[in-house]
Enzyme design. Structure first.
Site, PDB file in Angstrom:
ATOM      1  N   ARG A 131       1.537   1.936   8.622  1.00 38.14           N
ATOM      2  CA  ARG A 131       0.579   1.503   7.607  1.00 38.14           C
ATOM      3  C   ARG A 131      -0.823   1.262   8.183  1.00 38.14           C
ATOM      4  O   ARG A 131      -1.818   1.445   7.477  1.00 38.14           O
ATOM      5  CB  ARG A 131       1.065   0.220   6.931  1.00 38.14           C
ATOM      6  CG  ARG A 131       2.198   0.437   5.941  1.00 38.14           C
ATOM      7  CD  ARG A 131       2.561  -0.866   5.233  1.00 38.14           C
ATOM      8  NE  ARG A 131       3.657  -0.655   4.309  1.00 38.14           N
ATOM      9  CZ  ARG A 131       3.529  -0.288   3.049  1.00 38.14           C
ATOM     10  NH1 ARG A 131       2.317  -0.074   2.567  1.00 38.14           N
ATOM     11  NH2 ARG A 131       4.582  -0.124   2.270  1.00 38.14           N
ATOM     12  N   GLU A 168      10.026  -0.460   8.082  1.00 41.83           N
ATOM     13  CA  GLU A 168      10.383  -0.868   6.725  1.00 41.83           C
ATOM     14  C   GLU A 168      11.670  -0.186   6.296  1.00 41.83           C
ATOM     15  O   GLU A 168      11.888   0.981   6.597  1.00 41.83           O
ATOM     16  CB  GLU A 168       9.264  -0.531   5.743  1.00 41.83           C
ATOM     17  CG  GLU A 168       7.976  -1.277   6.024  1.00 41.83           C
ATOM     18  CD  GLU A 168       6.914  -1.018   4.973  1.00 41.83           C
ATOM     19  OE1 GLU A 168       7.278  -0.711   3.820  1.00 41.83           O
ATOM     20  OE2 GLU A 168       5.723  -1.121   5.317  1.00 41.83           O
ATOM     21  N   GLU A 194       3.982   5.506  -3.197  1.00 39.73           N
ATOM     22  CA  GLU A 194       3.126   4.501  -2.562  1.00 39.73           C
ATOM     23  C   GLU A 194       2.317   5.122  -1.435  1.00 39.73           C
ATOM     24  O   GLU A 194       1.139   4.800  -1.247  1.00 39.73           O
ATOM     25  CB  GLU A 194       3.949   3.332  -2.031  1.00 39.73           C
ATOM     26  CG  GLU A 194       3.037   2.187  -1.572  1.00 39.73           C
ATOM     27  CD  GLU A 194       3.762   1.124  -0.768  1.00 39.73           C
ATOM     28  OE1 GLU A 194       3.175   0.039  -0.588  1.00 39.73           O
ATOM     29  OE2 GLU A 194       4.881   1.379  -0.298  1.00 39.73           O
ATOM     30  N   ASP A 243      -4.804   9.069  -8.167  1.00 37.22           N
ATOM     31  CA  ASP A 243      -6.012   8.497  -8.755  1.00 37.22           C
ATOM     32  C   ASP A 243      -7.225   9.080  -8.036  1.00 37.22           C
ATOM     33  O   ASP A 243      -7.852   8.437  -7.199  1.00 37.22           O
ATOM     34  CB  ASP A 243      -5.992   6.966  -8.626  1.00 37.22           C
ATOM     35  CG  ASP A 243      -7.188   6.320  -9.306  1.00 37.22           C
ATOM     36  OD1 ASP A 243      -7.864   7.004 -10.093  1.00 37.22           O
ATOM     37  OD2 ASP A 243      -7.444   5.135  -9.055  1.00 37.22           O
ATOM     38  N   HIS A 267      12.581  -1.359  -8.431  1.00 38.05           N
ATOM     39  CA  HIS A 267      12.961  -0.158  -7.699  1.00 38.05           C
ATOM     40  C   HIS A 267      12.050   0.949  -8.204  1.00 38.05           C
ATOM     41  O   HIS A 267      12.327   1.580  -9.225  1.00 38.05           O
ATOM     42  CB  HIS A 267      14.429   0.204  -7.953  1.00 38.05           C
ATOM     43  CG  HIS A 267      15.414  -0.790  -7.423  1.00 38.05           C
ATOM     44  ND1 HIS A 267      15.495  -1.118  -6.088  1.00 38.05           N
ATOM     45  CD2 HIS A 267      16.357  -1.530  -8.055  1.00 38.05           C
ATOM     46  CE1 HIS A 267      16.460  -2.008  -5.915  1.00 38.05           C
ATOM     47  NE2 HIS A 267      16.994  -2.279  -7.089  1.00 38.05           N
ATOM     48  N   CYS A 319      11.525   3.835  -7.130  1.00 35.83           N
ATOM     49  CA  CYS A 319      12.123   5.173  -7.096  1.00 35.83           C
ATOM     50  C   CYS A 319      12.715   5.534  -8.454  1.00 35.83           C
ATOM     51  O   CYS A 319      12.734   6.699  -8.841  1.00 35.83           O
ATOM     52  CB  CYS A 319      13.220   5.245  -6.040  1.00 35.83           C
ATOM     53  SG  CYS A 319      12.700   4.732  -4.394  1.00 35.83           S
TER      54      CYS A 319
END
Length: 480
Positions: free
Chosen positions: A112, A145, A156, A235, A446, A448
């Site tokens: 990240r 993660e 994400e 976006d 969730h 997904c």
């Protein structure tokens, strides 16, 4: 082969039509769209063995003008799934025949803290060594993660990448961190690193004087292509001219007016000027613009253009050449690299033949029509909840009271994206499931599977407080 059958029959091309006498929506058959099985139609298109496919000679997907955009998106989903499966099978076959271990998936392992560097380095290596790798099914893993990528992690990932790329650091969003530059004698805009930002339209354009090399633009094109290929909404803020150019449509003054309103109006005034243009406006067939250091660069719009004055007789030619320079010649290196990267992932067929540029924009960016009434009507419930459960009634009362930003936060919390897919929010399979009795636990999701987990909170006020806290601070994929 693919393509629009009527284009071939009549020898006309939709890309040449700016203002059709009859709009494309008039040809859409509503009844057909409500009843067609896209899966079976796609099988007929590919002439795959299927009991219902006697000849394989007809498919509605060969006549995309009768189909709604959301139905064509389903067809594109089957097409991309078909290609992913082929690439996966080829990897397995190569592993069995040569012993060389080759993953059937496109796997990205991302930290990240260095998300842009990690993504671009890995994608650049694949683009150089074997571009076909990009057409495998994408799986993203964030270091440290726990979260198996069933779609939510990659959503994400794209969201974070776009946020980073659109920051002033990388030169794609906002005026902060940039500087004002002059384009000819008509317009000023904000120049950042890789892109310029047009404040009036809130859209980004390619920076012709960027220090970045072609490979950087190519990699951004790859990212955009991967999003389309894996059905992730982004976006991004590009003008329609970018989508027209990606699909091979011509662009001109009409496009310039849309994303450069001030520049477009200035050139329109030139065309409407009733006096002597040569004497009163004093322009020539050349234009000056500034590089990243603020130094002036001059370009002749035609041979010896700086010596040719703009007059009442030739002003239309001047505007045409001016628009062509801004939209094409000025940024051809940057855009060609961007388009090349996009094309490494997304094939010309069926995208170019099934979709119009405006539909491609919706396919990539989604819409901003936050119709939560439609979402409520199509929502499903699990774990003991029904549409009549008290907590569910409170939930929708709270959600309908949210402002637009809070609704976007909820959508992002539940689905991994705050954008609305083609066809509207009713096309999202949105599920609210029970997560035990009343407690202090926050709602979880969730992404997904677009599932929101709610405790059976004791009051509407408590539900609202817990929900707002959850959607405001949600980030990352950990164990629930």
């Amino acid at each position: 082969g693919g393509g629009d059958q009527l284009e071939r029959l009549f020898g006309v091309h939709l890309s040449d039509v700016r203002r059709p006498l009859v709009g494309a929506e008039e040809f859409v058959n509503e009844v057909l769209n409500d009843h067609v099985s896209v899966r079976e139609d796609f099988m007929r298109l590919k002439q795959l063995p299927h009991p219902a496919n006697a000849s394989g000679s007809f498919s509605f997907l060969n006549y995309p003008f009768v189909l709604k955009p959301e139905v064509k998106v389903q067809g594109l989903s089957w097409e991309n799934r078909f290609k992913m499966q082929n690439e996966g099978r080829m990897s397995v076959f190569q592993m069995l025949s040569t012993g060389f271990r080759d993953s059937p998936y496109l796997k990205l392992k991302i930290n990240r803290d260095t998300i842009i560097q990690d993504a671009l380095i890995q994608l650049e290596m694949m683009a150089q060594d074997n571009p076909q790798e990009l057409k495998k099914q994408l799986f993203v893993e964030f270091e440290g993660e726990q979260g198996f990528d069933e779609g939510g992690v990659q959503k994400e990932f794209f969201q974070l990448v776009i946020e980073e790329l659109f920051s002033p650091k990388y030169g794609m969003r906002g005026g902060s961190g940039g500087r004002e530059a002059k384009l000819g004698c008509f317009y000023h805009f904000i120049v950042l690193a890789m892109f310029s930002f047009v404040e009036e339209s809130r859209e980004c354009w390619f920076n012709p004087t960027s220090f970045e090399n072609d490979s950087e633009y190519m990699l951004i094109g790859i990212m955009l292509g991967l999003a389309v290929y894996n059905h992730v909404i982004l976006d991004v803020r590009f003008p329609m001219a970018v989508y027209r150019k990606l699909m091979g449509y011509p662009v001109g003054f009409e496009d310039l007016k849309h994303f450069h309103p001030v520049l477009g109006e200035s050139l329109s005034k030139l065309l409407r000027h009733e006096g002597n243009v040569e004497e009163e406006l004093v322009c020539s067939f050349s234009m000056s613009y500034e590089d990243v250091f603020g130094s002036a660069l001059t370009f002749d719009l035609k041979e010896n253009g700086s010596e040719i004055p703009v007059t009442n007789d030739n002003r239309k030619e001047y505007v045409r050449l001016y628009a062509d320079f801004v939209l094409n010649k000025m940024i051809h290196k940057q855009f060609d690299a961007f388009k090349r990267g996009f094309g490494m992932v997304v094939d010309e067929y069926p995208l170019k033949y099934w979709f119009h540029p405006s539909e491609l924009e919706l396919l990539i960016c989604g819409s901003e029509d936050l119709d939560f009434d439609a979402l409520e009507r199509s929502a499903l419930y699990d774990g003991g909840f029904t549409s009549n459960s008290q907590v569910i009634r409170w939930f929708w009362e709270v959600v309908h009271e949210f402002d637009e930003n809070q609704k976007k936060q909820l959508l992002s919390f539940a689905t991994g994206s705050d954008r609305v897919p083609l066809g509207g929010l009713s096309k999202i399979k949105f599920i609210i499931a029970k997560n035990g009795p009343d407690s202090e636990r926050l709602p979880t999701a969730h992404t997904c599977f677009n599932v929101v987990l709610l405790c059976e909170y004791a009051s509407k006020e408590k539900l609202k407080e817990r929900l707002l806290k959850a959607i405001t601070h949600a980030k990352g994929f950990g164990m629930i």
